[in-house]
Enzyme design. Sequence first.
Site, PDB file in Angstrom:
ATOM      1  N   ILE A   1       0.842  -1.202   0.000  1.00 46.92           N
ATOM      2  CA  ILE A   1       0.000   0.000   0.000  1.00 46.92           C
ATOM      3  C   ILE A   1       0.878   1.254   0.000  1.00 46.92           C
ATOM      4  O   ILE A   1       0.545   2.262  -0.621  1.00 46.92           O
ATOM      5  CB  ILE A   1      -0.950   0.001   1.224  1.00 46.92           C
ATOM      6  CG1 ILE A   1      -1.771  -1.302   1.292  1.00 46.92           C
ATOM      7  CG2 ILE A   1      -1.904   1.182   1.166  1.00 46.92           C
ATOM      8  CD1 ILE A   1      -2.607  -1.454   2.567  1.00 46.92           C
TER       9      ILE A   1
ATOM     10  N   ASN B   1       3.519   4.759   7.486  1.00 45.45           N
ATOM     11  CA  ASN B   1       2.856   3.583   6.909  1.00 45.45           C
ATOM     12  C   ASN B   1       3.531   2.269   7.274  1.00 45.45           C
ATOM     13  O   ASN B   1       2.859   1.249   7.430  1.00 45.45           O
ATOM     14  CB  ASN B   1       2.813   3.743   5.382  1.00 45.45           C
ATOM     15  CG  ASN B   1       2.431   2.462   4.672  1.00 45.45           C
ATOM     16  OD1 ASN B   1       1.271   2.053   4.670  1.00 45.45           O
ATOM     17  ND2 ASN B   1       3.421   1.798   4.070  1.00 45.45           N
TER      18      ASN B   1
ATOM     19  N   SER C   1      -3.429   3.187  10.299  1.00 45.92           N
ATOM     20  CA  SER C   1      -3.930   2.327  11.376  1.00 45.92           C
ATOM     21  C   SER C   1      -4.466   1.036  10.758  1.00 45.92           C
ATOM     22  O   SER C   1      -3.914   0.547   9.761  1.00 45.92           O
ATOM     23  CB  SER C   1      -5.002   3.099  12.158  1.00 45.92           C
ATOM     24  OG  SER C   1      -5.541   2.318  13.184  1.00 45.92           O
ATOM     25  N   SER C   2      -5.524   0.502  11.291  1.00 49.02           N
ATOM     26  CA  SER C   2      -6.099  -0.740  10.737  1.00 49.02           C
ATOM     27  C   SER C   2      -7.513  -0.939  11.240  1.00 49.02           C
ATOM     28  O   SER C   2      -7.861  -0.510  12.349  1.00 49.02           O
ATOM     29  CB  SER C   2      -5.251  -1.935  11.168  1.00 49.02           C
ATOM     30  OG  SER C   2      -5.934  -3.141  10.843  1.00 49.02           O
TER      31      SER C   2
ATOM     32  N   TYR D   1      -0.882  -6.813  17.336  1.00 48.63           N
ATOM     33  CA  TYR D   1      -0.863  -5.883  16.193  1.00 48.63           C
ATOM     34  C   TYR D   1      -1.945  -4.804  16.393  1.00 48.63           C
ATOM     35  O   TYR D   1      -1.681  -3.613  16.206  1.00 48.63           O
ATOM     36  CB  TYR D   1      -1.108  -6.694  14.921  1.00 48.63           C
ATOM     37  CG  TYR D   1      -1.336  -5.905  13.666  1.00 48.63           C
ATOM     38  CD1 TYR D   1      -0.280  -5.277  13.001  1.00 48.63           C
ATOM     39  CD2 TYR D   1      -2.615  -5.798  13.109  1.00 48.63           C
ATOM     40  CE1 TYR D   1      -0.499  -4.568  11.828  1.00 48.63           C
ATOM     41  CE2 TYR D   1      -2.846  -5.093  11.941  1.00 48.63           C
ATOM     42  CZ  TYR D   1      -1.788  -4.486  11.300  1.00 48.63           C
ATOM     43  OH  TYR D   1      -2.006  -3.777  10.147  1.00 48.63           O
TER      44      TYR D   1
ATOM     45  N   LYS E   1      -1.691  -0.699  16.723  1.00 48.05           N
ATOM     46  CA  LYS E   1      -2.416   0.221  15.838  1.00 48.05           C
ATOM     47  C   LYS E   1      -3.324   1.154  16.656  1.00 48.05           C
ATOM     48  O   LYS E   1      -3.585   2.285  16.266  1.00 48.05           O
ATOM     49  CB  LYS E   1      -3.219  -0.561  14.796  1.00 48.05           C
ATOM     50  CG  LYS E   1      -2.343  -1.248  13.757  1.00 48.05           C
ATOM     51  CD  LYS E   1      -1.550  -0.225  12.941  1.00 48.05           C
ATOM     52  CE  LYS E   1      -0.795  -0.858  11.799  1.00 48.05           C
ATOM     53  NZ  LYS E   1      -0.090   0.131  10.970  1.00 48.05           N
TER      54      LYS E   1
ATOM     55  N   THR F   1      -6.472  -5.730   2.353  1.00 52.53           N
ATOM     56  CA  THR F   1      -6.044  -5.085   1.113  1.00 52.53           C
ATOM     57  C   THR F   1      -4.969  -5.940   0.455  1.00 52.53           C
ATOM     58  O   THR F   1      -3.986  -6.317   1.118  1.00 52.53           O
ATOM     59  CB  THR F   1      -5.454  -3.686   1.428  1.00 52.53           C
ATOM     60  OG1 THR F   1      -6.373  -2.979   2.262  1.00 52.53           O
ATOM     61  CG2 THR F   1      -5.196  -2.890   0.159  1.00 52.53           C
TER      62      THR F   1
HETATM   63  P1  NAP Z   1       3.548  -4.653   3.389  1.00 59.45           P
HETATM   64  O1  NAP Z   1       3.176  -4.992   1.990  1.00 59.45           O
HETATM   65  O2  NAP Z   1       3.889  -5.744   4.326  1.00 59.45           O
HETATM   66  O3  NAP Z   1       4.753  -3.592   3.325  1.00 59.45           O
HETATM   67  C1  NAP Z   1       5.327  -3.162   4.519  1.00 59.45           C
HETATM   68  C2  NAP Z   1       6.284  -2.023   4.227  1.00 59.45           C
HETATM   69  O4  NAP Z   1       6.810  -1.585   5.472  1.00 59.45           O
HETATM   70  C3  NAP Z   1       7.444  -2.448   3.355  1.00 59.45           C
HETATM   71  O5  NAP Z   1       7.825  -1.358   2.559  1.00 59.45           O
HETATM   72  C4  NAP Z   1       8.538  -2.761   4.378  1.00 59.45           C
HETATM   73  O6  NAP Z   1       9.839  -2.524   3.870  1.00 59.45           O
HETATM   74  C5  NAP Z   1       8.225  -1.754   5.481  1.00 59.45           C
HETATM   75  N1  NAP Z   1       8.637  -2.244   6.777  1.00 59.45           N
HETATM   76  C6  NAP Z   1       8.142  -3.288   7.487  1.00 59.45           C
HETATM   77  N2  NAP Z   1       8.818  -3.428   8.634  1.00 59.45           N
HETATM   78  C7  NAP Z   1       9.772  -2.449   8.641  1.00 59.45           C
HETATM   79  C8  NAP Z   1      10.797  -2.071   9.547  1.00 59.45           C
HETATM   80  N3  NAP Z   1      11.006  -2.732  10.686  1.00 59.45           N
HETATM   81  N4  NAP Z   1      11.565  -1.020   9.203  1.00 59.45           N
HETATM   82  C9  NAP Z   1      11.383  -0.349   8.070  1.00 59.45           C
HETATM   83  N5  NAP Z   1      10.445  -0.655   7.171  1.00 59.45           N
HETATM   84  C10 NAP Z   1       9.649  -1.696   7.461  1.00 59.45           C
HETATM   85  O7  NAP Z   1       2.414  -3.805   4.122  1.00 59.45           O
HETATM   86  P2  NAP Z   1       0.984  -3.321   3.574  1.00 59.45           P
HETATM   87  O8  NAP Z   1       0.066  -4.472   3.610  1.00 59.45           O
HETATM   88  O9  NAP Z   1       1.165  -2.543   2.333  1.00 59.45           O
HETATM   89  O10 NAP Z   1       0.538  -2.368   4.777  1.00 59.45           O
HETATM   90  C11 NAP Z   1       0.763  -0.986   4.773  1.00 59.45           C
HETATM   91  C12 NAP Z   1       0.117  -0.406   6.016  1.00 59.45           C
HETATM   92  O11 NAP Z   1      -1.274  -0.706   6.022  1.00 59.45           O
HETATM   93  C13 NAP Z   1       0.678  -0.970   7.311  1.00 59.45           C
HETATM   94  O12 NAP Z   1       0.705   0.040   8.295  1.00 59.45           O
HETATM   95  C14 NAP Z   1      -0.324  -2.041   7.680  1.00 59.45           C
HETATM   96  O13 NAP Z   1      -0.334  -2.289   9.080  1.00 59.45           O
HETATM   97  C15 NAP Z   1      -1.613  -1.373   7.221  1.00 59.45           C
HETATM   98  N6  NAP Z   1      -2.702  -2.329   6.951  1.00 59.45           N
HETATM   99  C16 NAP Z   1      -2.598  -3.244   5.935  1.00 59.45           C
HETATM  100  C17 NAP Z   1      -3.649  -4.109   5.690  1.00 59.45           C
HETATM  101  C18 NAP Z   1      -3.625  -5.133   4.568  1.00 59.45           C
HETATM  102  O14 NAP Z   1      -4.566  -5.917   4.464  1.00 59.45           O
HETATM  103  N7  NAP Z   1      -2.635  -5.124   3.709  1.00 59.45           N
HETATM  104  C19 NAP Z   1      -4.794  -4.056   6.505  1.00 59.45           C
HETATM  105  C20 NAP Z   1      -4.863  -3.121   7.526  1.00 59.45           C
HETATM  106  C21 NAP Z   1      -3.806  -2.254   7.738  1.00 59.45           C
HETATM  107  P3  NAP Z   1      10.917  -3.703   3.696  1.00 59.45           P
HETATM  108  O15 NAP Z   1      10.218  -4.815   2.982  1.00 59.45           O
HETATM  109  O16 NAP Z   1      12.030  -3.109   2.921  1.00 59.45           O
HETATM  110  O17 NAP Z   1      11.331  -4.078   5.081  1.00 59.45           O
END
Ligand code: NAP
Length: 254
Positions: free
Chosen positions: A18, A97, A147-148, A161, A165, A194
Amino acid sequence: MNKLSGKTALVTGSSRGIGRAMALGLAREGALVAVHYGHDEQAAKETVALIEKDGGQAFPVGAQLGTPGAIDQLFAGLEAGLREHTGHTVLDILVNNAAATTTGGTPEEIPAEQLDQIFEVNAKAPFLIVQRALDLIPDGGRIVNISSAVTRKAIPTQVVYAMSKGAIDQLTLHFARHLADRRITVNSVLPGATDNGSAVFQIPEVRESMSQISAFKRLGEPEEVADVVVFLATEQARWITGASLDATGGSLLG
Ligand code: NAP
């Protein structure tokens, strides 16, 4: 005229998922975007390349949040990149994020170390980033915290988690009050399930069960969350602060 021309933005965790869609969306509206990553520099460079192919401007910044010195490293890279591209270090838009997720398991099984790690990355790092960014964010700037939906709906396997959040929502609430006299808005965006491109979302049974959560009976696309973040970054959202915006496709309607 693009809505964010001349603005600068930092999106933590925008190497993929995202966050990448947010970086692309902000850049499409004219912002110079610092594309932050944890360990995958190549993925961050791909985000930058996609933005440049689109006619936008971006640069990568690495820092593994939750490790010693990460905040210093993040801001050294951010300020160097901003200076190189703009001649100054003004940061108009900050999007917190990046987040770590738990592997699940019952609440009884969660080790204390996992609690520490999740809170370091998801709660403590965003607080420290906001604190540090305040020297760079001008009056009228924007902070968006991701957040979430799990802060509104009980999923016991996700309790840690969700707690982290919940902390993000508190960051939003209290800084929104604190920064109002500088016209800096601070808001939370709550994604639901997502499709961030990760392997788990490619498993048909997982896709099917997660799709049922949304009122639209499908997974969200990263762009559908990113559009909300881009809106909050624009002048049109100047009257919104301290809010939690639901970007779950009606997952919380009951
Ligand atoms: P994602 O695909 O897992 O990507 C996570 C991103 O955060 C990557 O760029 C990763 O970089 C970086 N990251 C993770 N841990 C890190 C650390 N310790 N230090 C620095 N960078 C770090 O996540 P996403 O699903 O797109 O989610 C984005 C946001 O939306 C998050 O806040 C998540 O909690 C929230 N969210 C997502 C969903 C969903 O269904 N996808 C639902 C609710 C909320 P590297 O890979 O380089 O480490």
